[in-house]
Enzyme design. Structure first.
Site, short mmCIF file in Angstrom:
data_model
loop_
_atom_site.label_atom_id
_atom_site.label_comp_id
_atom_site.label_asym_id
_atom_site.label_seq_id
_atom_site.Cartn_x
_atom_site.Cartn_y
_atom_site.Cartn_z
N HIS A 80 0.85 -1.19 0.00
CA HIS A 80 0.00 0.00 0.00
C HIS A 80 0.89 1.24 0.00
CE1 HIS A 80 -3.60 -2.30 0.72
NE2 HIS A 80 -4.31 -1.22 0.90
N GLU A 83 -1.51 6.43 -0.89
CA GLU A 83 -2.91 6.57 -0.49
C GLU A 83 -2.98 7.62 0.63
OE1 GLU A 83 -4.68 3.22 1.54
OE2 GLU A 83 -6.72 3.82 1.00
N ASP A 161 -12.09 -1.85 -2.76
CA ASP A 161 -11.33 -1.91 -1.53
C ASP A 161 -12.12 -2.83 -0.59
OD1 ASP A 161 -9.22 -1.34 0.09
OD2 ASP A 161 -9.48 0.82 0.08
N ASP A 162 -11.75 -2.86 0.68
CA ASP A 162 -12.41 -3.77 1.63
C ASP A 162 -13.93 -3.78 1.46
OD1 ASP A 162 -10.09 -3.74 4.19
OD2 ASP A 162 -10.02 -2.30 2.56
#
Ligand code: ZN
Length: 219
Positions: A80, A83, A161-162
């Site tokens: 990641h 972001e 995303d999640d």
């Protein structure tokens, strides 16, 4: 850990391909987690790893050697970056951790040199547009740098995303890009093709999906 991995794979319905990635926080390599992280190289049920956590904190010293070891064992390594912090984390992920899959990467747009680095390195940005808006990484989809990154030559995929947090599907992402960001059908097809090009599936599966994508785009 091994029991959890085995239980997840045992619960996969027939016909569904599931690849498990171990999400590891930037500060996880402490105490009992050492052994668990070090053992990932031996776990056939784990396809790869993804580094996440408090992004403004630089990658700790343990990360690069562990990521290199995992790649040598055939695992896919991701990170990641770009972001909750800027382009410097994307540079770090590419140069120090050696990843070719950056999760998000959107804020690399703040530094053209980092965008160029991603293009030269054949790095893919796995982008989740709806999450980026909801987490206020970008103000709205029309202002999302996805198209600029694609035009610069970065291989960009689009996914969710999640799902437990954001409750949207890949189709929702594509639809939102079309309606709110004016992303064209041809661009969406390009994005889908980018995804299949780097998907963790066999070459035959990837080729079949890309052919399907091309056929549907021509309709
Ligand atoms: Zn994420």
């Amino acid at each position: 850990m091994r029991e959890i991995v085995a239980a997840i794979h045992a619960a996969v319905p027939p016909g569904l391909t599931v690849k498990l990635y171990a999400g590891i926080s930037r500060s996880d390599y402490v105490g009992p987690m050492w052994a668990i992280i070090d053992d990932l190289v031996n776990q056939d049920g784990i396809a790869g790893v993804d580094l996440h956590g408090h992004e403004p904190a630089p990658a700790e010293a343990w990360t690069a050697p562990v990521w290199a070891r995992l790649r040598a064992a055939g695992k896919v390594t991701k990170c990641h970056a770009g972001e909750f912090d800027g382009a410097r984390r994307v540079r770090e992920a590419i140069e120090q951790l050696g990843v070719t899959r950056v999760q998000h990467g959107v804020r690399s747009i703040e530094d053209p040199a980092v965008v160029a680095l991603a293009v030269e390195g054949g790095v893919t940005f796995d982008i989740t547009p709806i999450s980026n808006v909801r987490l206020q990484i970008v103000p709205n989809l029309a202002a999302h740098p996805l198209r600029a990154l694609m035009n610069a030559g970065v291989n960009c995929t689009v996914s969710t995303d999640d799902q437990l947090v954001f409750n949207n599907t890949p189709l929702d992402e594509y639809r939102a890009l079309a309606t709110e960001a004016g992303v064209t059908r041809a661009e969406l097809a390009l994005i889908a093709g980018s995804g299949w090009r780097v998907a963790d599936v066999s070459a035959a599966e990837s080729a079949a999906a890309q052919a399907d994508n091309a056929r549907l785009t021509a309709v």
